[in-house]
Motif scaffolding. Structure first.
Motif, PDB file in Angstrom:
ATOM      1  N   ASP A  35      14.788  -3.602  -6.694  1.00  0.00           N
ATOM      2  CA  ASP A  35      13.399  -3.953  -6.988  1.00  0.00           C
ATOM      3  C   ASP A  35      13.283  -5.448  -7.287  1.00  0.00           C
ATOM      4  OD1 ASP A  35      12.639  -1.323  -6.688  1.00  0.00           O
ATOM      5  OD2 ASP A  35      12.833  -0.852  -8.824  1.00  0.00           O
ATOM      6  N   ILE A  36      12.301  -6.075  -6.635  1.00  0.00           N
ATOM      7  CA  ILE A  36      12.059  -7.505  -6.815  1.00  0.00           C
ATOM      8  C   ILE A  36      10.968  -7.686  -7.855  1.00  0.00           C
ATOM      9  CG2 ILE A  36      11.465  -9.669  -5.678  1.00  0.00           C
ATOM     10  CD1 ILE A  36      14.003  -8.384  -4.660  1.00  0.00           C
ATOM     11  N   GLY A  37      11.166  -8.631  -8.763  1.00  0.00           N
ATOM     12  CA  GLY A  37      10.239  -8.815  -9.866  1.00  0.00           C
ATOM     13  C   GLY A  37       8.949  -9.498  -9.469  1.00  0.00           C
ATOM     14  N   SER A  83       0.825  -1.214   0.000  1.00  0.00           N
ATOM     15  CA  SER A  83       0.000   0.000   0.000  1.00  0.00           C
ATOM     16  C   SER A  83       0.854   1.256   0.000  1.00  0.00           C
ATOM     17  CB  SER A  83      -0.922   0.003   1.230  1.00  0.00           C
ATOM     18  OG  SER A  83      -0.163   0.044   2.421  1.00  0.00           O
ATOM     19  N   THR A  84       2.178   1.093  -0.119  1.00  0.00           N
ATOM     20  CA  THR A  84       3.106   2.218  -0.079  1.00  0.00           C
ATOM     21  C   THR A  84       3.816   2.329  -1.415  1.00  0.00           C
ATOM     22  OG1 THR A  84       3.472   1.791   2.268  1.00  0.00           O
ATOM     23  CG2 THR A  84       5.028   3.255   1.168  1.00  0.00           C
ATOM     24  N   THR A  85       3.565   3.403  -2.150  1.00  0.00           N
ATOM     25  CA  THR A  85       4.188   3.593  -3.457  1.00  0.00           C
ATOM     26  C   THR A  85       5.453   4.421  -3.309  1.00  0.00           C
ATOM     27  OG1 THR A  85       2.057   3.457  -4.585  1.00  0.00           O
ATOM     28  CG2 THR A  85       3.867   4.484  -5.791  1.00  0.00           C
ATOM     29  N   ALA A  86       6.487   4.013  -4.005  1.00  0.00           N
ATOM     30  CA  ALA A  86       7.780   4.683  -3.908  1.00  0.00           C
ATOM     31  C   ALA A  86       7.684   6.134  -4.352  1.00  0.00           C
ATOM     32  CB  ALA A  86       8.796   3.942  -4.755  1.00  0.00           C
ATOM     33  N   SER A  87       8.480   6.996  -3.704  1.00  0.00           N
ATOM     34  CA  SER A  87       8.636   8.376  -4.152  1.00  0.00           C
ATOM     35  C   SER A  87      10.108   8.724  -4.041  1.00  0.00           C
ATOM     36  CB  SER A  87       7.785   9.326  -3.297  1.00  0.00           C
ATOM     37  OG  SER A  87       8.359   9.508  -2.020  1.00  0.00           O
ATOM     38  N   SER A  88      10.436   9.977  -4.241  1.00  0.00           N
ATOM     39  CA  SER A  88      11.846  10.365  -4.235  1.00  0.00           C
ATOM     40  C   SER A  88      12.411  10.514  -2.834  1.00  0.00           C
ATOM     41  CB  SER A  88      12.011  11.698  -4.989  1.00  0.00           C
ATOM     42  OG  SER A  88      11.274  12.724  -4.318  1.00  0.00           O
ATOM     43  N   ALA A  89      11.548  10.587  -1.810  1.00  0.00           N
ATOM     44  CA  ALA A  89      12.012  10.848  -0.447  1.00  0.00           C
ATOM     45  C   ALA A  89      11.883   9.606   0.420  1.00  0.00           C
ATOM     46  CB  ALA A  89      11.206  11.995   0.167  1.00  0.00           C
ATOM     47  N   SER A  90      12.718   9.544   1.456  1.00  0.00           N
ATOM     48  CA  SER A  90      12.719   8.370   2.323  1.00  0.00           C
ATOM     49  C   SER A  90      11.480   8.295   3.201  1.00  0.00           C
ATOM     50  CB  SER A  90      13.976   8.353   3.198  1.00  0.00           C
ATOM     51  OG  SER A  90      14.018   9.486   4.041  1.00  0.00           O
ATOM     52  N   GLY A 108       6.015  -4.284  -8.427  1.00  0.00           N
ATOM     53  CA  GLY A 108       6.874  -5.174  -7.669  1.00  0.00           C
ATOM     54  C   GLY A 108       7.169  -4.632  -6.282  1.00  0.00           C
ATOM     55  N   LEU A 109       8.097  -5.295  -5.612  1.00  0.00           N
ATOM     56  CA  LEU A 109       8.517  -4.944  -4.260  1.00  0.00           C
ATOM     57  C   LEU A 109       9.843  -4.199  -4.333  1.00  0.00           C
ATOM     58  CD1 LEU A 109       8.541  -5.233  -1.116  1.00  0.00           C
ATOM     59  CD2 LEU A 109       9.663  -7.443  -1.474  1.00  0.00           C
ATOM     60  N   ARG A 110       9.897  -3.010  -3.765  1.00  0.00           N
ATOM     61  CA  ARG A 110      11.153  -2.272  -3.652  1.00  0.00           C
ATOM     62  C   ARG A 110      11.712  -2.486  -2.255  1.00  0.00           C
ATOM     63  NH1 ARG A 110      12.322   3.469  -6.359  1.00  0.00           N
ATOM     64  NH2 ARG A 110      12.556   1.946  -8.046  1.00  0.00           N
ATOM     65  N   VAL A 111      12.946  -2.934  -2.186  1.00  0.00           N
ATOM     66  CA  VAL A 111      13.612  -3.220  -0.916  1.00  0.00           C
ATOM     67  C   VAL A 111      14.692  -2.167  -0.688  1.00  0.00           C
ATOM     68  CG1 VAL A 111      14.926  -4.917   0.398  1.00  0.00           C
ATOM     69  CG2 VAL A 111      13.187  -5.686  -1.237  1.00  0.00           C
ATOM     70  N   TYR A 112      14.583  -1.454   0.430  1.00  0.00           N
ATOM     71  CA  TYR A 112      15.558  -0.422   0.787  1.00  0.00           C
ATOM     72  C   TYR A 112      16.567  -1.009   1.767  1.00  0.00           C
ATOM     73  CZ  TYR A 112      11.938   2.584  -1.176  1.00  0.00           C
ATOM     74  OH  TYR A 112      11.002   3.155  -2.000  1.00  0.00           O
ATOM     75  N   LYS A 157       6.078  -0.384  -2.778  1.00  0.00           N
ATOM     76  CA  LYS A 157       5.889  -0.859  -4.144  1.00  0.00           C
ATOM     77  C   LYS A 157       6.858  -0.120  -5.055  1.00  0.00           C
ATOM     78  CE  LYS A 157       1.422  -0.087  -4.374  1.00  0.00           C
ATOM     79  NZ  LYS A 157       0.022  -0.048  -4.871  1.00  0.00           N
ATOM     80  N   THR A 158       7.123  -0.702  -6.204  1.00  0.00           N
ATOM     81  CA  THR A 158       7.927  -0.004  -7.194  1.00  0.00           C
ATOM     82  C   THR A 158       7.110   1.147  -7.774  1.00  0.00           C
ATOM     83  OG1 THR A 158       7.171  -1.602  -8.841  1.00  0.00           O
ATOM     84  CG2 THR A 158       9.291  -2.023  -7.807  1.00  0.00           C
ATOM     85  N   PRO A 159       7.779   2.173  -8.296  1.00  0.00           N
ATOM     86  CA  PRO A 159       7.033   3.303  -8.872  1.00  0.00           C
ATOM     87  C   PRO A 159       6.341   2.907 -10.167  1.00  0.00           C
ATOM     88  CG  PRO A 159       9.376   3.555  -9.265  1.00  0.00           C
ATOM     89  CD  PRO A 159       9.234   2.365  -8.353  1.00  0.00           C
ATOM     90  N   ASN A 160       5.437   3.769 -10.610  1.00  0.00           N
ATOM     91  CA  ASN A 160       4.669   3.480 -11.819  1.00  0.00           C
ATOM     92  C   ASN A 160       5.561   3.253 -13.031  1.00  0.00           C
ATOM     93  OD1 ASN A 160       2.172   3.715 -10.548  1.00  0.00           O
ATOM     94  ND2 ASN A 160       2.122   5.930 -10.834  1.00  0.00           N
ATOM     95  N   LYS A 161       6.694   3.959 -13.052  1.00  0.00           N
ATOM     96  CA  LYS A 161       7.535   3.901 -14.252  1.00  0.00           C
ATOM     97  C   LYS A 161       8.626   2.844 -14.162  1.00  0.00           C
ATOM     98  CE  LYS A 161      10.378   7.622 -12.345  1.00  0.00           C
ATOM     99  NZ  LYS A 161      10.854   8.993 -12.539  1.00  0.00           N
ATOM    100  N   ALA A 162       8.564   1.982 -13.131  1.00  0.00           N
ATOM    101  CA  ALA A 162       9.617   0.975 -12.997  1.00  0.00           C
ATOM    102  C   ALA A 162       9.677   0.099 -14.239  1.00  0.00           C
ATOM    103  CB  ALA A 162       9.370   0.115 -11.768  1.00  0.00           C
TER     104      ALA A 162
END
Length: 744
Positions: free
Chosen positions: A341-343, A147-154, A441-445, A425-430
């Motif tokens: 990013d995980i596929g 439910s969390t979409t990636a953005s440019s900030a932490s 997909g899943l973005r892992v920080y 989540k990965t951003p829309n443009k991933a």
């Protein structure tokens, strides 16, 4: 002579529930594996009804990876052996060794919706690999990566770990003396002492998502991406492409801040490679921002520096398609981590054609034994998953895990990336992620274990003019990130954690936090790094259903016990463990049978020896491992059945039921008293068996001689096996003035 089947002279007139606490009241943890928890049911209770008596406790799981009790046996997997003694603790009345394996077999044949719900509610059986509806782990305030979409900030990072729930167990123990629907005379026995031996936690627990993402052989594949080292590493691939002419006024070897095109926040720092004052495409990513901003994404256009007296014309670079800017994983701030990013797409589309086979082995092939699995379900005709099922939160990673990467076919390139700090989540443009929420997909920080770069942030003048790279210092991981990992070119790469790291506090010794800067967006990072896999059992007690029988019955039973003897029969399992080294061809394992004259049946469960102490593996499930056929050697009666039982199809990836095997197994389980209602999982928890007699009859095994299992592996190796043989028989126990006598 009386036994447990004797009808009382009159119906019980009353019953009550009594609470029995263990002899030593304490919290039971994973450190108590192989230790005993003892109960004493005193003789003054008189009679109790085991089928309405329950073991009750609260169970809490701990550690990274969201461990749960085995999905084969639920709460019962935490118990290895149960022993029953008389009140004096001098006579062993009954023993159930490998109790958890036995219960797993029982669950295999009795599986209905009602039973599954009962086991979920009362016996701690977590049936899915999701933590969305997990009985042991809860979402913290509803926060979940999907439910969390990636953005440019932490501040877009979901860094909230799951919360351990404390479900209550309320279950009968599956031994005869603690589950029968006949009255048990504690007065005659002088009381009953019951000892529960706790199982080794590595054998009794599994991760919620199983082996997915655990150890390199189960690594998960990324979205189409390249983890980019410094260009100087000789990869032949630049991190950037040049946009326009490269600008005017740049100094080769100076470090400049970079900005997303048209924005003012510093997104990181670039080591300029320039000639004649113009940027070159060979410029390199230097480190992350000194503020809470993440590195640019693949395909982002960035401007380098700020136009002024020195830089008269701005130069712009574009991150190459599928590129992840890693370089030496330097950090400008603890608030600006790196990510991968995980596929979620079909594994066949995640790597190049030459790497598909290895990735498919990690993700499964869509067959019953290796089901199609990905970190998040996607619309896929092979898996049968629909859009409406998004999200199913089966993220295999946890806050505080150590994250590794390696190429798909060789160990030589393994690299420790850092400590996981959050997800989104990965951003829309991933690239490769698709266009809908269902396909993100899943973005892992993660936070590299490096000191922050000193000399940053730059002053106002330095932002415009840059600063010589030699004036900046900062830790790097050894030689830095010096190898290109390209998912779309053989051999591809995988991302994974190591099981061994989850079994210890990874801050011990300080190596993992030698320089680790702890970010404010992940305040629980250190506590999660110190969280180890285990469990806590509290409020343990036994709720005894005491029944009050006619006093004449009690007096009669006691008179027999004080005279010629009070005898009753119980059903008992003699358990034999045998090891089988990996072999091809016929094998035989001896099942010792001490003085058993009333045998009922046998079930043999071949466990994978190498999976017995791994939280990432299913330890309690039987595996056919290429068994072709079997028979039992029954002494003077020879081999039974006369025709060897063919089980070859049980080893297929989509196992097939074979009639003779099922007939033999069903007859054997009937002698054990198992309720057979479902055969769909028989080959996924494999066992072989033999009934020794017809219903309500028994077999004199002592007269027949030794019992052996003859298993044949005709076409392929068996692998190292641990056979658990459960030999079911009747046992007579007599209490008299001369003491206790037992016969089988």
């Amino acid at each position: 002579m009386a036994d447990l089947d004797t009808n009382p002279i009159s119906e019980p007139i009353a019953s009550e529930t009594l609470v029995i606490k263990p002899d030593i009241i304490t919290t039971i943890t994973q450190s108590q594996g192989n230790k005993n928890v003892d109960f004493f049911f005193p003789d003054y209770i008189g009679y109790f009804l085991p089928s309405q008596s329950y073991l009750s406790c609260n169970v809490e799981m701990t550690g990274r990876g969201n461990p749960i009790p085995s999905a084969t046996a639920g709460f019962h997997s935490l118990i290895n052996t149960i022993r029953h003694y008389d009140g004096t603790n001098s006579n062993l009345l009954s023993e159930s060794v490998q109790y958890n394996t036995q219960v797993g077999q029982m669950y295999t044949y009795s599986s209905t919706d009602a039973l599954i719900n009962s086991r979920l509610n009362f016996e701690g059986l977590q049936g899915t690999d999701s933590y969305s509806n997990n009985i042991y782990w809860g979402l913290n305030g509803g926060n979940v990566w999907a439910s969390t979409t990636a953005s440019s900030a932490s501040d877009s990072i979901n860094s909230t770990p799951l919360i351990a729930k404390t479900p209550q167990m309320n279950t009968t123990i599956k031994t005869f003396l603690l589950s029968t629907d006949k009255f048990v005379p504690l007065n005659v026995m002088g009381g009953l002492r019951t000892s529960l031996q706790i199982e080794d936690y590595r054998r009794s627990l599994e991760f919620t998502t199983g082996s997915l993402g655990v150890n390199e052989e189960n690594g998960v594949c990324p979205l189409v991406s390249k983890l980019l080292p410094e260009t100087s590493a000789g990869t032949g691939i630049n991190q950037f492409t040049l946009v326009g002419a490269g600008g005017v006024g740049y100094v080769d070897g100076n470090v400049y801040p970079c900005y997303l095109d048209g924005e003012t926040e510093i997104r990181g720092y670039i080591l300029a490679k320039a000639t004649g004052g113009a940027l070159l495409a060979t410029s390199e990513w230097y480190c992350t921002s000194t503020d809470a901003f993440l590195p640019p994404d693949a395909g982002d256009t960035i401007q380098v520096g700020v136009a002024g007296a020195t830089i008269t014309t701005l130069g712009k670079l574009k991150v190459i398609d599928d590129g992840n800017l890693f370089s030496r994983l330097r950090l400008g701030s603890q608030e600006a981590p790196y990510f991968v990013d995980i596929g979620v797409d079909s594994p066949t589309n995640s790597l190049g054609a030459t790497a598909d086979a290895d990735v498919l082995a990690s993700y499964g092939t869509g067959e019953a034994r290796t089901p199609f699995r990905c970190v998040n379900p996607i619309p896929n005709s092979n898996s049968g998953i629909l859009n409406s099922q998004f999200p199913n939160d089966n993220n295999p990673f946890s806050i505080g895990d150590m994250l590794y990467v390696r190429t798909a076919f060789t160990n030589t390139s393994e690299k420790y990336l850092g400590i996981i700090t959050g997800f989104s989540k990965t951003p829309n443009k991933a690239p490769g992620a698709g266009s809908t929420d269902n396909q993100k997909g899943l973005r892992v920080y993660f936070q590299p274990n490096v000191a922050l770069v000193s000399g940053l942030p730059l002053t106002a003048g330095q932002i415009q003019s840059g600063i010589a790279v030699g004036t900046l210092t900062g830790g790097t991981q050894g030689s830095g990130f010096d190898l290109l990992y390209d998912s779309n070119t053989a051999p591809g790469f995988k991302l994974f954690i190591k099981e061994v790291d989850r079994l210890k506090s990874i801050t011990t010794g300080g190596q993992e936090i030698r320089s680790l800067p702890v970010p404010s967006y992940c305040p629980e990072l250190i506590s999660q790094m110190n969280s180890v896999v285990g469990f806590n059992i509290t409020e343990l007690q036994y709720q005894i259903k005491k029944v009050i029988v006619d006093p004449k019955v009690a007096m009669s039973d006691m008179a027999q016990a004080n005279g010629s003897g009070f005898t009753f029969d119980i059903e008992e399992n003699f358990t034999q463990l045998t090891n089988l080294k990996s072999t091809i061809g016929p094998t035989n394992t001896l099942i010792s049978n001490p003085n058993i004259t009333r045998a009922l049946g046998v079930i043999s469960v071949p466990l994978d020896q190498n999976n017995q102490f791994s939280v990432g593996k299913t330890s309690l499930n039987g595996s056919p491992s290429n068994m072709s056929n079997y028979q039992y050697e029954m002494g003077t009666d020879g081999r039974q059945p006369i025709r060897a039982v063919n089980v070859a199809n049980s080893s297929l990836k989509n196992p097939l039921i074979q009639t003779q095997h099922i007939n033999e197994l069903t007859k054997a389980t009937e002698t054990f008293g198992y309720f057979t209602s479902n055969l769909s999982k028989v080959s996924l928890n494999f066992a072989v068996g033999r009934a020794f007699s017809r219903t309500n009859m028994f077999y004199d095994l002592m007269s027949a001689g030794s019992l052996m299992l003859l298993a044949n592996y005709e076409t392929a190796s068996s692998g190292d096996k641990l056979f658990i043989h459960f030999l079911h028989h009747l046992r007579s126990i007599t209490f008299s003035r001369s003491g206790v006598s037992i016969s089988n």
